[in-house]
Design a protein around this motif. Structure first.
Motif, short mmCIF file in Angstrom:
data_model
loop_
_atom_site.label_atom_id
_atom_site.label_comp_id
_atom_site.label_asym_id
_atom_site.label_seq_id
_atom_site.Cartn_x
_atom_site.Cartn_y
_atom_site.Cartn_z
N ALA A 123 0.81 -1.22 0.00
CA ALA A 123 0.00 0.00 0.00
C ALA A 123 0.85 1.27 0.00
O ALA A 123 0.30 2.37 -0.06
N GLY A 124 2.16 1.14 0.09
CA GLY A 124 3.02 2.32 0.13
C GLY A 124 3.17 2.86 1.54
O GLY A 124 4.10 3.59 1.84
N SER A 125 2.25 2.48 2.43
CA SER A 125 2.33 2.97 3.82
C SER A 125 1.36 2.20 4.70
O SER A 125 0.50 1.49 4.21
N ILE A 126 1.55 2.37 6.00
CA ILE A 126 0.49 1.98 6.94
C ILE A 126 0.04 3.30 7.55
O ILE A 126 0.84 4.00 8.20
N GLN A 127 -1.21 3.64 7.30
CA GLN A 127 -1.68 4.98 7.69
C GLN A 127 -1.76 5.16 9.19
O GLN A 127 -1.49 6.25 9.69
N ASP A 128 -2.11 4.10 9.89
CA ASP A 128 -2.25 4.24 11.34
C ASP A 128 -2.01 2.89 12.00
O ASP A 128 -2.76 1.94 11.78
N THR A 129 -0.95 2.81 12.79
CA THR A 129 -0.62 1.53 13.42
C THR A 129 -1.72 1.08 14.38
O THR A 129 -1.89 -0.12 14.60
N ALA A 154 3.49 -4.49 21.05
CA ALA A 154 4.40 -5.40 20.35
C ALA A 154 4.74 -4.82 18.99
O ALA A 154 5.90 -4.83 18.55
N LEU A 155 3.73 -4.26 18.34
CA LEU A 155 3.94 -3.65 17.03
C LEU A 155 4.94 -2.50 17.12
O LEU A 155 5.85 -2.36 16.29
N VAL A 156 4.80 -1.70 18.18
CA VAL A 156 5.71 -0.55 18.36
C VAL A 156 7.15 -1.04 18.54
O VAL A 156 8.10 -0.45 18.01
N GLU A 193 5.96 8.54 11.49
CA GLU A 193 5.41 9.84 11.91
C GLU A 193 4.45 9.60 13.05
O GLU A 193 3.66 8.66 13.01
N ASP A 194 4.50 10.47 14.03
CA ASP A 194 3.59 10.33 15.18
C ASP A 194 2.18 10.77 14.81
O ASP A 194 2.00 11.74 14.07
N ILE A 195 1.19 10.07 15.33
CA ILE A 195 -0.19 10.55 15.27
C ILE A 195 -0.67 10.67 16.71
O ILE A 195 -0.67 9.69 17.45
N ASP A 196 -0.99 11.91 17.10
CA ASP A 196 -1.42 12.12 18.49
C ASP A 196 -2.91 11.89 18.64
O ASP A 196 -3.69 12.31 17.79
N HIS A 197 -3.28 11.23 19.70
CA HIS A 197 -4.69 11.00 19.99
C HIS A 197 -4.97 11.44 21.40
O HIS A 197 -4.10 11.38 22.26
N SER A 198 -6.23 11.83 21.61
CA SER A 198 -6.62 12.02 23.00
C SER A 198 -8.11 11.75 23.09
O SER A 198 -8.84 11.88 22.11
N TYR A 235 1.06 5.54 15.00
CA TYR A 235 2.08 6.01 14.04
C TYR A 235 1.69 5.72 12.60
O TYR A 235 0.97 4.76 12.31
N ARG A 236 2.21 6.59 11.72
CA ARG A 236 2.07 6.37 10.28
C ARG A 236 3.43 5.86 9.79
O ARG A 236 4.46 6.45 10.11
N LEU A 237 3.42 4.74 9.07
CA LEU A 237 4.68 4.14 8.62
C LEU A 237 4.82 4.23 7.11
O LEU A 237 3.87 3.93 6.39
N THR A 238 5.97 4.68 6.66
CA THR A 238 6.26 4.69 5.21
C THR A 238 7.64 4.09 4.97
O THR A 238 8.34 3.77 5.94
N LYS A 239 8.01 3.96 3.72
CA LYS A 239 9.28 3.31 3.39
C LYS A 239 10.48 4.18 3.77
O LYS A 239 10.47 5.38 3.54
N GLY A 240 11.48 3.55 4.36
CA GLY A 240 12.72 4.25 4.68
C GLY A 240 13.74 4.05 3.58
O GLY A 240 13.48 3.33 2.61
#
Ligand code: PHE
Length: 498
Positions: free
Chosen positions: A16-22, A35-37, A52-57, A173-178
Motif C-alpha cells: 500500500a506504500g504505507s500503513i496509515q495508522d498503526t 508489540a507492534l511498536v 510519523e507520530d499521530i497524536d490521539h486524545s 504512528y504512520r509508517l512509510t518506506k525508509g
C-alpha cells in the motif's frame, strides 16, 4: 511472533506504500499495539521505514465518575433523597454516603434545586423545583459510550474541575518506506568470514556498520581493593625518592625486635595485653637464637645506658623479650633492617615498608584491631632534624600535601619526636598525618651503627589517607567482613599528588 509481525508490516507497507495508522492496523490484524511498536522501533533503527507520530486524545471517566453512571450525579441523588415534606441536613447526610451528601448538597444548592426552609422551626432541606434534568449523568454516559462530541466544552471543563473527567493521550504512528526499505530485512554480516572470502560473497554482502561508541563487554577480571591501589601509589613515591622496600612478610615477631631493640622498656604500657596480641603457640622465640653480643648490648643499655644515657635502671629479662606477638608496628621490621645494615658494614640507606600491624584496640568507626602502616627510614652520616623535616616535606608534597606543621611528641625510640600535621583543604582543618623522629643512640649504637650515623624515620597509616581519598568515613566499610564487594569492584584508580 515478532518475525511474523515484522514481515507482515513490511509486506503491507510495500503493497500500500504505507500503513496509515498503526492503531487501526493493530486492531484489524489483532496484534498488540505495544508489540507492534517494538518491531517498528527496530525497523526504524535499521532505516527500513520512516515513522510519523499521530497524536490521539480522548475523554475518560475517573473512578468516582463511574459510581455516578447509574446512580446519577451526587446533586441528583440529593434531590431524589428529599421527601415531599423536607428533611433535616443531618438526616439527609445519613441517607447518602459522605462525599455524595456533601458535594451533592452544595451542587444542588448552586443549581437552585433545593433550599433550606426554616418555617417549621428546625431548618429543613426542601425541593425547590418539581423535577430535574441530570445533565452531569447524561454527559458521563455519553463519554462512557465514546460520544465525547455530544458533550459541550463548558460541561467538559466543569466536570474535569470536579475530577469526574480526565483526558487520556496516546500515540499511534504512520509508517512509510525508509531509505533501506526491503520486503525482507537482510541480515547484515558482522564479520568477514573465510567462507565469504572463498565464495566471493563478501563483494555484495551488506555489512553492519561499526558502532564506535559501544562500550564493549567488561572483561572478566579481579578487582583491586582501594588499600592496594593507595599502597601502590605510596610505593611509587618512595621508589621515586630512591627508597628500597623492606621485607615485611612476618606478622609474628618476638618482643625483642618489636620492643627491646627499640629501647622500649619492659614495663612500657604498650606491651600490656591491652595493646598487644601475644601468641600462645608458639609463645616464645628463645633469646638464644639472637646474636648474643647484640643481646648483651641491648640488656646493658636498658639497664645502665651508655652513649650519654643512664638507661632505665631495671633488671632486663630475657623471658620478657622472648614473648611472641603480632607486630604492633612496622618499626619492628626497621629495627631488624638497621641491625643488618650495621652488621654488613654500614652504607647510607633509604628503606620503606607498607604492611599490616595489629593492636588490641576497641573497634570503632576509625579503629580496627589490624591496620596498615607506611614507614620510611633514612640512615646516613650526620643527619639532622633539618633532614627529617626536609624529607617529610618532600614526601608529603609528592602525596599532594604541601603544607605541614610539626608538633613535639614522644616515642621511646626517637628523640626528638614530632607528630606531623597537614592542612586539609578538603576538610578545612589541620589533621594529623603521621609520627616521626630521629632514632635514639640507645637503639642504634648497640646495633653497631657508627657514632656519626643518624637515622630519621616516620610512620603513618595507609587507611587514613585511603579513607580521605575515597570519601569513606567508617573504617568498617573499607576493611573487614562488612565490606561491600561492590565497593571493591567500583572504586576508581588512585593517583596521588600531581
Ligand atoms: N612506630 C610508630 C607508630 O607506631 C611510627 C614511627 C615510626 C614513629 C618511625 C617514629 C619513627 O606510630
Amino acid at each position: 511472533m515478532a518475525a511474523d509481525l515484522e514481515s507482515g508490516l513490511l509486506q503491507s507497507i510495500d503493497e500500500a506504500g504505507s500503513i496509515q495508522d498503526t492503531g487501526a492496523y493493530a486492531e484489524s490484524h489483532s496484534v498488540d499495539h505495544m508489540a507492534l511498536v517494538g518491531v517498528m522501533k527496530s525497523l526504524l533503527a535499521a532505516e527500513l521505514i520512516l515513522v510519523e507520530d499521530i497524536d490521539h486524545s480522548r475523554l475518560a471517566l475517573t473512578e468516582e465518575a463511574r459510581l455516578y453512571l447509574e446512580a446519577g450525579s451526587p446533586e441528583a441523588q440529593v434531590f431524589n433523597a428529599i421527601p415531599e415534606s423536607g428533611i433535616s441536613l443531618a438526616d439527609l447526610k445519613v441517607k447518602l454516603d459522605g462525599t455524595v451528601g456533601d458535594v451533592g448538597f452544595k451542587q444542588a444548592m448552586q443549581q437552585r434545586w433545593v433550599a433550606i426552609s426554616k418555617e417549621g422551626g428546625a431548618p429543613l432541606v426542601m425541593r425547590k423545583v418539581p423535577t430535574i434534568q441530570d445533565a452531569v449523568q447524561t454527559a458521563l454516559v455519553a463519554v462512557d459510550r465514546g460520544q465525547d462530541t455530544e458533550v459541550a466544552a463548558a460541561t467538559v471543563a466543569a466536570l474535569k474541575k470536579r475530577k469526574l473527567l480526565t483526558t487520556e493521550a496516546w500515540k499511534t504512528y504512520r509508517l512509510t518506506k525508509g531509505i533501506k526499505f526491503a520486503r525482507q530485512r537482510v541480515k547484515e554480516a558482522t564479520d568477514l568470514t573465510a567462507d565469504m572470502l572463498a565464495k566471493g560473497t563478501w563483494r555484495d554482502a551488506p555489512f553492519k556498520a561499526y558502532n564506535f561508541d559501544a562500550l564493549g563487554l567488561a572483561p572478566p577480571s579481579g578487582h583491586l581493593h582501594p588499600l592496594l591501589k593507595v599502597r601502590t601509589a605510596f610505593r611509587k613515591i618512595f621508589v621515586s625518592m630512591g627508597f628500597e622496600e623492606m621485607p615485611t612478610n612476618n606478622y609474628v615477631e618476638s618482643s625483642f625486635w618489636n620492643f627491646d631493640a627499640l629501647f622500649q622498656p619492659q614495663q612500657h604500657p604498650a606491651r600490656d595485653a591491652h595493646d598487644t596480641f601475644f601468641l600462645t603457640c608458639p609463645a616464645t622465640t628463645p633469646c638464644s637464637s639472637l646474636p648474643q653480643d647484640y643481646l648483651e648490648r641491648v640488656r646493658e643499655t636498658h639497664q645502665t645506658g651508655g652513649w650519654g644515657s643512664t638507661g632505665y635502671g631495671y633488671a632486663w629479662q630475657e623471658a620478657e623479650a622472648e614473648k611472641n606477638l603480632l607486630r604492633t608496628h612496622t618499626t619492628a621490621v626497621s629495627s631488624r633492617m638497621l641491625y643488618r645494615l650495621a652488621q654488613n658494614g654500614f652504607r647510607p640507606a633509604k628503606y620503606f615498608s607498607i604492611d599490616r600491624v595489629f593492636r588490641n584496640e576497641a573497634v570503632d568507626r576509625t579503629h580496627l584491631a589490624e591496620f596498615h602502616q607506611i614507614e620510611g627510614v633514612v640512615a646516613g652520616v650526620g643527619l639532622t632534624l633539618g633532614d627529617l623535616i626536609g624529607t617529610l616535606t618532600e614526601f608529603f608534597a609528592r602525596l599532594g600535601l604541601p603544607t605541614l606543621r610539626f608538633k613535639p611528641a614522644y616515642n621511646p625510640y626517637t628523640e626528638p619526636s614530632m607528630e606531623i600535621f597537614s592542612y586539609s583543604e578538603q576538610l578545612g582543618k589541620w589533621i594529623e598525618v603521621g609520627n616521626s623522629g630521629m632514632f635514639r643512640p640507645e637503639m642504634l649504637r648497640p646495633m653497631g651503627l657508627p657514632e656519626d650515623v643518624n637515622v630519621i624515620a616516620w610512620g603513618l597509616s595507609l587507611e587514613r589517607p585511603t579513607m580521605i581519598l575515597y570519601g569513606i568515613d567508617n573504617i568498617r566499610d573499607l576493611f573487614g567482613h562488612k565490606v561491600a564487594l561492590s565497593m571493591v569492584k567500583r572504586n576508581p584508580l588512585c593517583r596521588l599528588g600531581l
